[in-house]
Design an enzyme around this catalytic site. Structure first.
Site, PDB file in Angstrom:
ATOM      1  N   ASP A 117       0.840  -1.195   0.000  1.00  0.00           N
ATOM      2  CA  ASP A 117       0.000   0.000   0.000  1.00  0.00           C
ATOM      3  C   ASP A 117       0.880   1.251   0.000  1.00  0.00           C
ATOM      4  O   ASP A 117       1.993   1.224   0.531  1.00  0.00           O
ATOM      5  CB  ASP A 117      -0.905  -0.013   1.245  1.00  0.00           C
ATOM      6  CG  ASP A 117      -2.092   0.929   1.095  1.00  0.00           C
ATOM      7  OD1 ASP A 117      -2.352   1.397  -0.024  1.00  0.00           O
ATOM      8  OD2 ASP A 117      -2.763   1.189   2.120  1.00  0.00           O
ATOM      9  N   GLU A 118       0.399   2.335  -0.597  1.00  0.00           N
ATOM     10  CA  GLU A 118       1.131   3.609  -0.646  1.00  0.00           C
ATOM     11  C   GLU A 118       2.546   3.408  -1.211  1.00  0.00           C
ATOM     12  O   GLU A 118       3.536   3.923  -0.675  1.00  0.00           O
ATOM     13  CB  GLU A 118       1.222   4.236   0.763  1.00  0.00           C
ATOM     14  CG  GLU A 118      -0.107   4.447   1.464  1.00  0.00           C
ATOM     15  CD  GLU A 118      -0.908   5.644   0.951  1.00  0.00           C
ATOM     16  OE1 GLU A 118      -0.492   6.270  -0.052  1.00  0.00           O
ATOM     17  OE2 GLU A 118      -1.951   5.928   1.544  1.00  0.00           O
TER      18      GLU A 118
ATOM     19  N   HIS B 194       1.506  16.472  -4.741  1.00  0.00           N
ATOM     20  CA  HIS B 194       0.616  17.639  -4.680  1.00  0.00           C
ATOM     21  C   HIS B 194       1.108  18.809  -5.534  1.00  0.00           C
ATOM     22  O   HIS B 194       0.425  19.827  -5.631  1.00  0.00           O
ATOM     23  CB  HIS B 194       0.407  18.071  -3.228  1.00  0.00           C
ATOM     24  CG  HIS B 194       1.598  18.737  -2.620  1.00  0.00           C
ATOM     25  ND1 HIS B 194       2.672  18.030  -2.134  1.00  0.00           N
ATOM     26  CD2 HIS B 194       1.895  20.042  -2.442  1.00  0.00           C
ATOM     27  CE1 HIS B 194       3.578  18.869  -1.683  1.00  0.00           C
ATOM     28  NE2 HIS B 194       3.148  20.103  -1.846  1.00  0.00           N
TER      29      HIS B 194
ATOM     30  N   CYS C 216     -13.885  15.401  -6.960  1.00  0.00           N
ATOM     31  CA  CYS C 216     -13.350  16.747  -6.742  1.00  0.00           C
ATOM     32  C   CYS C 216     -14.105  17.450  -5.612  1.00  0.00           C
ATOM     33  O   CYS C 216     -15.346  17.494  -5.625  1.00  0.00           O
ATOM     34  CB  CYS C 216     -13.446  17.558  -8.029  1.00  0.00           C
ATOM     35  SG  CYS C 216     -12.871  19.256  -7.828  1.00  0.00           S
TER      36      CYS C 216
ATOM     37  N   GLY D  76      -0.965  13.332   5.911  1.00  0.00           N
ATOM     38  CA  GLY D  76      -2.046  14.067   6.548  1.00  0.00           C
ATOM     39  C   GLY D  76      -3.395  13.516   6.184  1.00  0.00           C
ATOM     40  O   GLY D  76      -3.538  12.734   5.259  1.00  0.00           O
TER      41      GLY D  76
END
Ligand SMILES: [Zn+2]
Length: 186
Positions: free
Chosen positions: A75-76, A109, A134, A161
């Protein structure tokens, strides 16, 4: 982020648990959101989650934990560092007859691709693309906007986060960083 990719990963692995296969789920040790060492699936099955190092220690760590496993999940995966040689290990596991599932975020990001994800996509047999919704307009969201004090913000790439720090955005609603903050040496 918020696309349900971890849930999808666990669903895929859950089918193998029901079939009696030995399953191991790995999470990056950087992900401090997960202090627990097991995940409970939708069907209530407990799936152990192993927190793995993401650097050059990873190969040895992995070898010690995969001998008995038929099915491996990661995962991730975008958080594994190049020194982990994660793509090569995934390839070796698949070549040894094991079933391997990976969940990873495509972009950071800043809107830039995560290099580790790009490398894993290139060697994947099958790819499922999930998108979030969105937070501004309700369209499919393929970007992640970092929000600090209510406004888009850009900074260190890896910062974990929850909903207070990141929100999903579509291409129209995503705010790009200024040119000098785009990372060019991908
Ligand atoms: Zn939008």
């Amino acid at each position: 982020m918020f696309s349900g990719k971890t849930s999808r990963l666990i669903e895929l692995m859950e089918r193998h648990i029901l079939a009696g296969r030995k399953v191991t789920l790995f999470k990056p040790e950087i992900d401090s959101r997960y202090s627990e060492n097991e995940v409970v699936t939708h069907k209530g099955i407990k799936l152990p989650a192993v927190i793995a190092p993401t650097d050059e220690r990873f190969g040895e760590f992995l070898a010690a934990r995969t001998r008995d496993s038929n099915v491996l999940g990661f995962d991730e995966a975008q958080f594994w560092k190049p020194s982990s040689r994660l793509p090569q290990h995934l390839e070796d596991l698949a070549n040894s007859g094991r079933t391997v599932y990976v969940a990873a975020l495509n972009r950071d990001h800043f809107g830039n691709p995560f290099r580790m994800t790009v490398d894993i996509l290139a060697i994947s047999d099958e790819i499922y693309t999930l998108s979030a919704v969105c937070s501004r307009c309700g369209s499919d969201a393929i970007f992640t906007q970092r929000i600090i004090n209510g406004s888009p913000a850009f900074g260190e790439i890896i910062r974990i986060g929850g909903k207070d720090l990141y929100e999903p955005r579509c291409r129209n609603c995503f705010v790009w960083p200024s040119a000098q903050k785009r990372i060019t040496d991908l």
